[in-house]
Every structure is written in C-alpha cells, then in structure tokens.
Design a protein around this motif. Structure first.
Motif, PDB file in Angstrom:
ATOM      1  N   ILE A 224       0.592  -1.288  -0.097  1.00  0.00           N
ATOM      2  CA  ILE A 224       0.039   0.503   0.211  1.00  0.00           C
ATOM      3  C   ILE A 224       0.684   1.327   0.100  1.00  0.00           C
ATOM      4  N   GLY A 225       1.549   1.285   1.031  1.00  0.00           N
ATOM      5  CA  GLY A 225       2.843   1.805   1.070  1.00  0.00           C
ATOM      6  C   GLY A 225       3.519   2.520  -0.795  1.00  0.00           C
TER       7      GLY A 225
ATOM      8  N   CYS B 177       9.988   6.081   3.689  1.00  0.00           N
ATOM      9  CA  CYS B 177      11.750   5.245   4.178  1.00  0.00           C
ATOM     10  C   CYS B 177      10.531   3.746   4.416  1.00  0.00           C
TER      11      CYS B 177
ATOM     12  N   ARG C 222      12.996  -0.053   6.616  1.00  0.00           N
ATOM     13  CA  ARG C 222      14.679  -0.470   7.430  1.00  0.00           C
ATOM     14  C   ARG C 222      15.568  -0.622   6.205  1.00  0.00           C
ATOM     15  N   THR C 223      15.272  -1.040   4.998  1.00  0.00           N
ATOM     16  CA  THR C 223      15.965  -1.960   4.445  1.00  0.00           C
ATOM     17  C   THR C 223      17.154  -1.606   3.302  1.00  0.00           C
TER      18      THR C 223
ATOM     19  N   ASP D  73      16.021  -2.686  -0.414  1.00  0.00           N
ATOM     20  CA  ASP D  73      15.024  -2.320  -1.131  1.00  0.00           C
ATOM     21  C   ASP D  73      14.436  -0.449  -1.407  1.00  0.00           C
TER      22      ASP D  73
ATOM     23  N   ILE E 240      15.355   4.028   7.770  1.00  0.00           N
ATOM     24  CA  ILE E 240      15.105   4.349   8.629  1.00  0.00           C
ATOM     25  C   ILE E 240      13.744   4.232   9.288  1.00  0.00           C
ATOM     26  N   ASP E 241      13.911   3.656  10.893  1.00  0.00           N
ATOM     27  CA  ASP E 241      12.927   2.655  11.764  1.00  0.00           C
ATOM     28  C   ASP E 241      12.629   3.346  12.478  1.00  0.00           C
ATOM     29  N   VAL E 242      10.871   3.973  11.794  1.00  0.00           N
ATOM     30  CA  VAL E 242       9.878   4.131  12.755  1.00  0.00           C
ATOM     31  C   VAL E 242       9.790   4.594  13.576  1.00  0.00           C
ATOM     32  N   SER E 243       9.749   3.055  14.559  1.00  0.00           N
ATOM     33  CA  SER E 243      10.015   3.105  15.946  1.00  0.00           C
ATOM     34  C   SER E 243      10.874   3.625  16.443  1.00  0.00           C
TER      35      SER E 243
ATOM     36  N   THR F 217       5.861   0.434  17.256  1.00  0.00           N
ATOM     37  CA  THR F 217       5.782   0.880  15.921  1.00  0.00           C
ATOM     38  C   THR F 217       4.674   1.322  15.346  1.00  0.00           C
TER      39      THR F 217
ATOM     40  N   ILE G 285      -2.977   5.621   8.524  1.00  0.00           N
ATOM     41  CA  ILE G 285      -3.095   4.140   7.726  1.00  0.00           C
ATOM     42  C   ILE G 285      -3.681   3.230   8.667  1.00  0.00           C
TER      43      ILE G 285
ATOM     44  N   LYS H  45      -4.886  -0.194  15.904  1.00  0.00           N
ATOM     45  CA  LYS H  45      -5.258  -0.017  14.409  1.00  0.00           C
ATOM     46  C   LYS H  45      -6.496   0.627  14.980  1.00  0.00           C
TER      47      LYS H  45
ATOM     48  N   ILE I 252      -6.204  -6.134   1.171  1.00  0.00           N
ATOM     49  CA  ILE I 252      -5.568  -6.290   0.164  1.00  0.00           C
ATOM     50  C   ILE I 252      -4.265  -6.924  -0.818  1.00  0.00           C
TER      51      ILE I 252
ATOM     52  N   GLY J 215       2.821  -9.916  -0.202  1.00  0.00           N
ATOM     53  CA  GLY J 215       2.633  -9.276   1.441  1.00  0.00           C
ATOM     54  C   GLY J 215       2.242 -10.063   1.842  1.00  0.00           C
TER      55      GLY J 215
ATOM     56  N   TRP K 112      -1.422 -11.204   2.614  1.00  0.00           N
ATOM     57  CA  TRP K 112      -1.953 -11.834   1.876  1.00  0.00           C
ATOM     58  C   TRP K 112      -2.074 -13.035   0.603  1.00  0.00           C
TER      59      TRP K 112
HETATM   60  N1  LIG Z   1      -2.607  -5.788   3.685  1.00  0.00           N
HETATM   61  C1  LIG Z   1      -3.820  -5.485   3.950  1.00  0.00           C
HETATM   62  O1  LIG Z   1      -4.674  -6.612   3.522  1.00  0.00           O
HETATM   63  C2  LIG Z   1      -4.219  -4.377   5.002  1.00  0.00           C
HETATM   64  C3  LIG Z   1      -5.660  -4.224   5.395  1.00  0.00           C
HETATM   65  C4  LIG Z   1      -5.026  -3.369   6.217  1.00  0.00           C
HETATM   66  C5  LIG Z   1      -4.379  -2.482   6.556  1.00  0.00           C
HETATM   67  N2  LIG Z   1      -3.770  -2.198   5.769  1.00  0.00           N
HETATM   68  C6  LIG Z   1      -2.654  -1.341   6.968  1.00  0.00           C
HETATM   69  O2  LIG Z   1      -1.536  -1.034   5.620  1.00  0.00           O
HETATM   70  C7  LIG Z   1      -0.591  -0.661   5.956  1.00  0.00           C
HETATM   71  C8  LIG Z   1       0.903  -0.966   4.757  1.00  0.00           C
HETATM   72  O3  LIG Z   1       0.794  -2.446   4.655  1.00  0.00           O
HETATM   73  P1  LIG Z   1       1.405  -3.225   4.105  1.00  0.00           P
HETATM   74  O4  LIG Z   1       0.111  -4.822   3.715  1.00  0.00           O
HETATM   75  O5  LIG Z   1       1.212  -2.467   2.390  1.00  0.00           O
HETATM   76  O6  LIG Z   1       2.324  -3.566   4.301  1.00  0.00           O
HETATM   77  P2  LIG Z   1       3.518  -4.645   3.481  1.00  0.00           P
HETATM   78  O7  LIG Z   1       3.511  -4.846   2.071  1.00  0.00           O
HETATM   79  O8  LIG Z   1       4.061  -5.002   4.453  1.00  0.00           O
HETATM   80  O9  LIG Z   1       4.548  -2.916   3.369  1.00  0.00           O
HETATM   81  C9  LIG Z   1       4.914  -2.698   4.953  1.00  0.00           C
HETATM   82  C10 LIG Z   1       5.962  -1.229   4.243  1.00  0.00           C
HETATM   83  O10 LIG Z   1       6.749  -0.739   5.184  1.00  0.00           O
HETATM   84  C11 LIG Z   1       8.668  -0.954   6.509  1.00  0.00           C
HETATM   85  N3  LIG Z   1       8.588  -0.979   7.128  1.00  0.00           N
HETATM   86  C12 LIG Z   1       8.021  -1.855   8.401  1.00  0.00           C
HETATM   87  N4  LIG Z   1       7.954  -1.703   9.184  1.00  0.00           N
HETATM   88  C13 LIG Z   1       8.960  -0.609   9.184  1.00  0.00           C
HETATM   89  C14 LIG Z   1       9.493   0.540   9.971  1.00  0.00           C
HETATM   90  N5  LIG Z   1       9.728  -0.028  11.721  1.00  0.00           N
HETATM   91  N6  LIG Z   1      10.024   1.671   9.831  1.00  0.00           N
HETATM   92  C15 LIG Z   1      10.067   1.806   8.377  1.00  0.00           C
HETATM   93  N7  LIG Z   1       9.095   1.187   7.697  1.00  0.00           N
HETATM   94  C16 LIG Z   1       8.900  -0.146   7.649  1.00  0.00           C
HETATM   95  C17 LIG Z   1       8.669  -1.551   4.482  1.00  0.00           C
HETATM   96  O11 LIG Z   1       9.824  -2.354   4.728  1.00  0.00           O
HETATM   97  P3  LIG Z   1      11.110  -2.676   5.732  1.00  0.00           P
HETATM   98  O12 LIG Z   1      10.106  -3.918   5.771  1.00  0.00           O
HETATM   99  O13 LIG Z   1      12.122  -3.140   4.247  1.00  0.00           O
HETATM  100  O14 LIG Z   1      11.040  -1.987   6.754  1.00  0.00           O
HETATM  101  C18 LIG Z   1       8.190  -2.235   3.579  1.00  0.00           C
HETATM  102  O15 LIG Z   1       7.912  -1.399   2.626  1.00  0.00           O
HETATM  103  C19 LIG Z   1      -0.185  -0.924   7.357  1.00  0.00           C
HETATM  104  O16 LIG Z   1      -0.866  -0.221   7.939  1.00  0.00           O
HETATM  105  C20 LIG Z   1      -1.322  -1.673   7.692  1.00  0.00           C
HETATM  106  O17 LIG Z   1      -1.505  -2.266   8.410  1.00  0.00           O
HETATM  107  C21 LIG Z   1      -2.979  -3.279   4.984  1.00  0.00           C
END
Ligand SMILES: NC(=O)c1ccc[n+]([C@@H]2O[C@H](COP(=O)([O-])OP(=O)(O)OC[C@H]3O[C@@H](n4cnc5c(N)ncnc54)[C@H](OP(=O)(O)O)[C@@H]3O)[C@@H](O)[C@H]2O)c1
Length: 255
Positions: free
Chosen positions: A19-20, A37, A39-40, A43, A65-68, A112, A138, A158, A187, A192, A194
C-alpha cells in the motif's frame, strides 16, 4: 477532478512495498515531491530506481530509517525540511502487523504503529501548521471489526490510531491542519500479507476471501486513490474522517 498536488512535499512511511508503494506512486503521478522510508537499504535503492524510471520528471527521495525509533524519525523530518523548507502532507502507513498475543508483540505494535505515528506527527507538525497541511494515518478494518487474529495488538492499535487521528483533527482544525484515517479492507499483493497467507495457509486465505462481497480483495492503488483525495484541497472540509475502503467487507454501519 484536479487534485492540484503538483510540487506538494509529501512524506510517506514504508514506501517500498504494498500500500505504501502505491501511495508513493500515486503522489509521483500527480507531480508531488515524495519522501519515503523503510528499514532495508537495498529495497530503498531498488524502489528509487523503479520510481525514477517510471516517473522521470518528479522528485523522489528514500531513506533507510526505522519508524519505531523516534530519533530516526525526527532526524529524517529535519533533513527533509532543511532541503524543502516545508512539508504539506504526511502519511503514516507503516505497521508492525503484530498478530500474536505476546508481551513482545504488544511492545512492538506500540513502538511501531502508535509511537511511530506520534513521532512522525510531532516532528512534522510545526511545518504542517505553516503549510496548513494534511495528516493521513493508515488504519484497517481490523480497527473496527474484531478479526481472526484476536486477541492481538493489531486491531487494538489500529483502533487507537483512528482515535488519535480524530483528536488531531479536532485540536488542529483552528490551525487549518486536517487529519484523516484511511482504513483498508483486505488488500492483495503477491509478496504482501495476503499473498503470504495464500501460500502458507490456503484454507485461511479462502475463508477470508469468501467474506469479501465483491468476490475479490482490494488493490493497493484503490487505497492510494483515497489517500490522494484526502490529501488534496478537494477534501478541504473533510477532517476527522475514517474512510473505510473495503469493498463493503465490514457489515457494521458507521454513523
Ligand atoms: N495489506 C492489507 O490487506 C492491509 C489491510 C488493512 C490495513 N493495512 C495497513 O496498510 C499498511 C501497509 O500495509 P502493507 O500490507 O502494504 O504492508 P507491507 O507490504 O508489509 O509493507 C510495509 C512497508 O513498511 C516498511 N516498514 C515496516 N516496518 C517498518 C519500520 N519499523 N520502519 C520503517 N519502515 C517499515 C516495509 O519495509 P521494511 O520491512 O524494509 O522496513 C515496507 O516498505 C499497514 O499499516 C497495514 O496495517 C493493510
């Protein structure tokens, strides 16, 4: 409808995947100047090359960076402001997606999801006040419906994010800073959450898919579209909203 997001300075946490990444691409497509941003480091480099190829005439900058870590977040925002002299939009997208009921998972989710968001907002707030900018958090349908991971930190934090964002909206309205939440449903992204469940636990994936009344999960760009609209001047009187983008997955009526 023109969103007029060209040359807006936009900060998105977690822009390399899912999503990001779609949110970053959405703003780039509008001509915004985007900072993201994760952490990797590898990437960040790979995503930046791909963004530059796809959107050659826009400005993009990624940071590892690490948002935590609040000091990481405040140093990142300081660097952005030093260069840009302003921030117009912040999108707090990162979640630890902590779905186990252990003390460690609760700590991680707090650090986080909650503190990461609060750190971002606090660091950016003086600049958002100056630009009369916009905050978007989000959340998830798991913030309002109890999901299959319960009891776990995921939905609890959340829900807290929705409340915090509404507090921001109310207290910052006199300064013309808007704050809204977007709550995605399921999503689907192949690499990701799912996509992972589809491979590791097909029965769970099928049962969750069956709950989606449109017969499909959402796409990341469907969430990005909601974020872009809320960030734009077209949403100038929308603040304190929780926009659920879930293809009518939730059955509770939101008043
Ligand atoms: N996917 C869904 O079905 C769904 C549904 C409802 C809500 N959401 C929400 O949508 C948002 C995005 O979800 P997503 O599924 O797209 O996640 P994702 O595919 O796991 O991507 C997460 C992104 O955040 C980065 N990240 C994770 N931890 C981090 C940290 N501590 N500091 C900085 N960057 C960090 C990851 O990169 P690195 O790991 O390299 O840091 C990656 O770029 C989240 O808030 C999630 O709860 C998702």
């Amino acid at each position: 409808m023109h969103l007029n997001l060209r040359d807006k300075t936009v900060v998105v946490t977690g822009g390399t995947k899912g999503i990001g990444r779609a949110i970053v691409e959405g703003f780039l497509d509008e001509g915004s100047r985007v900072y993201f941003c994760c952490r990797t480091g590898a990437d960040i480099s790979a995503a930046t090359s791909s963004f530059v190829t796809k959107y050659p005439y826009t400005f993009i900058s990624g940071s590892a960076i690490d948002v935590s870590k609040p000091s990481d977040v405040s140093a990142w925002i300081s660097r952005i402001v030093e260069y840009e002299k302003k921030i117009d939009v912040v999108v707090s997208n990162v979640s630890s997606i902590s779905v186990t009921n252990t003390p460690e998972a609760w700590e991680t989710a707090y650090g986080t999801d909650m503190r990461g968001t609060v750190s971002l907002v606090q660091a950016a707030l003086p600049h958002l006040e100056a630009s009369k900018g916009s905050i978007i958090t989000i959340s998830s349908v798991s913030g309002r419906d109890i999901d299959f991971t319960a009891p776990s930190p995921y939905g609890a934090f959340k829900a807290a994010l929705i409340h915090y964002t509404a507090q921001l909206a109310h207290t910052l309205a006199p300064k013309s800073v808007r704050a809204n939440t977007v709550s995605p449903g399921n999503i689907y992204v192949e690499d990701g959450v799912w996509g992972g469940i589809e491979k590791s636990n097909h029965a769970l994936f099928s049962s969750q898919m069956a709950k989606n009344p449109m017969g499909r999960m959402g796409k990341p760009e469907e969430i990005a579209a909601a974020v872009l609209f809320l960030a734009s001047e077209r949403a100038s009187f929308i603040s304190g909203a929780n926009l659920v983008v879930d293809g009518s997955l939730c059955t509770g009526v939101q008043f």
